[in-house]
Each structure stands twice: as C-alpha cells, then as structure tokens.
Design an enzyme around this catalytic site. Structure first.
Site, short mmCIF file in Angstrom:
data_model
loop_
_atom_site.label_atom_id
_atom_site.label_comp_id
_atom_site.label_asym_id
_atom_site.label_seq_id
_atom_site.Cartn_x
_atom_site.Cartn_y
_atom_site.Cartn_z
N LYS A 40 -8.88 6.16 6.24
CA LYS A 40 -7.64 5.55 5.76
C LYS A 40 -7.94 4.32 4.90
CE LYS A 40 -4.40 7.34 9.09
NZ LYS A 40 -3.57 7.10 10.26
N ASP A 95 0.88 -1.15 0.00
CA ASP A 95 0.00 0.00 0.00
C ASP A 95 0.94 1.23 0.00
OD1 ASP A 95 -2.36 1.59 0.44
OD2 ASP A 95 -1.70 1.79 2.52
N LEU A 96 0.42 2.39 -0.31
CA LEU A 96 1.29 3.58 -0.40
C LEU A 96 1.12 4.50 0.82
CD1 LEU A 96 3.23 5.39 -2.11
CD2 LEU A 96 1.18 6.37 -3.17
N ASP A 97 -0.07 5.13 0.88
CA ASP A 97 -0.31 6.13 1.92
C ASP A 97 -0.27 5.47 3.31
OD1 ASP A 97 -0.87 8.29 0.09
OD2 ASP A 97 -2.82 7.39 -0.29
N LYS A 101 -10.97 -1.74 -1.61
CA LYS A 101 -10.69 -2.48 -0.37
C LYS A 101 -11.89 -2.25 0.57
CE LYS A 101 -5.79 -1.20 -0.87
NZ LYS A 101 -4.67 -0.41 -0.36
N SER A 112 -2.33 0.76 -4.37
CA SER A 112 -2.91 1.86 -3.60
C SER A 112 -4.27 2.23 -4.18
CB SER A 112 -1.98 3.07 -3.68
OG SER A 112 -2.65 4.22 -3.18
N ALA A 113 -5.19 2.59 -3.28
CA ALA A 113 -6.51 3.06 -3.72
C ALA A 113 -6.43 4.46 -4.31
CB ALA A 113 -7.46 3.06 -2.53
N GLU A 129 0.26 -3.16 4.74
CA GLU A 129 -0.92 -2.30 4.80
C GLU A 129 -1.04 -1.57 6.13
OE1 GLU A 129 -3.61 -0.91 3.86
OE2 GLU A 129 -3.93 -1.65 1.84
N ASP A 130 -1.58 -0.36 6.12
CA ASP A 130 -1.78 0.36 7.38
C ASP A 130 -3.26 0.54 7.71
OD1 ASP A 130 -2.27 2.26 5.31
OD2 ASP A 130 -2.06 3.85 6.81
N THR A 169 1.43 10.53 3.79
CA THR A 169 0.52 11.46 3.10
C THR A 169 -0.81 11.61 3.84
OG1 THR A 169 0.18 9.55 1.71
CG2 THR A 169 1.28 11.41 0.69
#
Ligand code: BG6
Ligand code: MG
Length: 224
Positions: free
Chosen positions: A48, A12-14, A148, A117-118, A172-173, A20
């Site tokens: 999130k 995942d990114l953020d 997701k 990432s979404a 993932e966060d 971010t």
C-alpha cells in the site's frame, strides 16, 4: 493534533477516496499465481502506498523469486494491464464513505484541494469517479523522483496549490504516506486504524468520521 486551522488539503487516492486496493491485490495475486507462489491479503498490506516497481520487488521478495532486471518492467506492465482491466467497471459507487461529502465541503469552503497519489493511473481513476473537477491540482506521479516516504510528492502538491507545506493537512492510508507527509512538515490524518498507522497525528476509520469545518478560507478538523 495542531489546533491552527489549515489552508489546504492534500489527499492520497487509493484507500482514502476509493477502494482500489482490492484491485491492486487481485492483479498482483494473478502475477504471483503465474510465478508459482502464494500472495495473501496480509502480504498485500506491504504494497500500500508503494510505487509499482517497488511493489513488484516486494512481491518477488515475498515469493523468493529472482528475475532478470530486464524482466521487471515486463512483469510490472503485465500487472498494470490486469489492474486497468479490473478498473473497467469503476464508477462513483466505488468512492469510500465521506469522500464526496468532504471534497464538496472543502470546495464550498474555498479550501484548495490537491491529489497526491503514487499511482500513474490516478488521472484515469478520478475521471471515472467523476471527482476530477474537485481538485485544484493533481500531482503527476511520473514526475516525482523519490516515492513516499520521501516528502517530494506532498511538497509538489503544496507548490501546485501555492501554499506553505506547513499549512496543509494530508489524508493517507499508508504508513509510507504518513511518513512522507511528516517529512514535508505537514500534519497527517490516518485513514484506517491506529495499529496500522501509529505515526498518524489523528485517526479516522474513513472520511465520514471527520468533521470538516471551513470558514474564511481556513479548515478546522474534528472527529465526529
Ligand atoms: C498507490 C497504491 O496509490 O499507487 C499502491 O497504494 C500502488 O498499491 C501505487 O502500487 C502505484 O500505482 P499504479 O497504478 O501506478 O501501479
Ligand atoms: Mg493509499
């Protein structure tokens, strides 16, 4: 936690690679201010990992505000313009601890890496962070029908890398992301706390707390 080595890694990114979330929060807060209600950092936790449009719906729910269906894309676009403005100064210093090192270790170890990432801004963000070349495959969020916690985004990532979903590990966060990884048949490493991510198979505060051991095209993960 599965002991079998992994053959691919999906990020995942953020909130995993880059901080971010604070910019998403500031942009949504600006919209809430404009609409006349409070929006706290605690409320922001619910956004999130959630798509832009669904985030707007949750925000409106929090503010107890009803808008016309036709107004929703206008509000979501306004938030996105503010968010992109805040990303103006984004550079590699915004990478979270361990992010660059682990992407480097995976690359050196021959483990294929995908970004799932979404965010429709993901491509621009990884360019600014100068990590785009480290991904063999980047999911285009605009092509994913179900967000997701549906498994779609991670299944697309595995397809893009040409690996079995079961052989990939996800970082993932967000709870929705952990559930999506499990629905895809993948092991999910939660980046954050066990309280926030009770369903994660393994927890690390950030990527620098994980040991990435790569050998012969396989990855074994440990906690440092
Ligand atoms: C996720 C974020 O990565 O992307 C969410 O965690 C965000 O907070 C979602 O809403 C969509 O991002 P964007 O950039 O397409 O609005
Ligand atoms: Mg995230």
């Amino acid at each position: 936690m599965q002991q079998t080595p992994f053959r691919a890694a999906i990020f995942d990114l953020d909130g995993v690679l880059v901080d971010t979330a604070k910019y998403h929060y500031r942009a949504w807060k600006r919209l809430a201010d404009q609409l006349g209600f409070d929006f706290s950092e605690h409320d922001n936790e619910r956004l999130k990992g959630v798509s832009r449009m669904r985030s707007l719906e949750i925000l409106l729910e929090i503010g107890n505000v009803t808008v016309l269906e036709s107004e929703k894309p206008v509000l979501a676009d306004r938030k996105n313009r503010w968010y992109v403005e805040l990303l103006g100064t984004l550079d590699p210093s915004a990478l979270l601890p361990g992010a660059l090192a682990c992407l480097g270790a995976l690359g050196d170890g021959g483990i294929p890496v995908a970004l799932a990432s979404a965010s429709k801004n993901a491509g621009m963000v990884i360019e600014k962070l100068k990590i785009a070349p480290l991904f063999r495959y980047v999911v285009d969020a605009a092509t994913i029908a179900n967000a997701k916690p549906s498994p779609d985004i991670f299944l697309d990532a595995a397809r893009g890398l040409g690996v079995d979903p079961q052989s990939a590990v996800v970082f993932e966060d967000a709870p929705a992301g952990i559930d999506a990884a499990h629905a895809a048949g993948m092991i999910a490493v939660g980046i954050g706390t066990a309280e926030a991510l009770p369903a994660a198979d393994m927890i690390a505060a950030d990527l620098s707390r994980l040991d990435f051991r790569c050998a012969g095209g396989t990855l074994v993960l440990g906690l440092l």
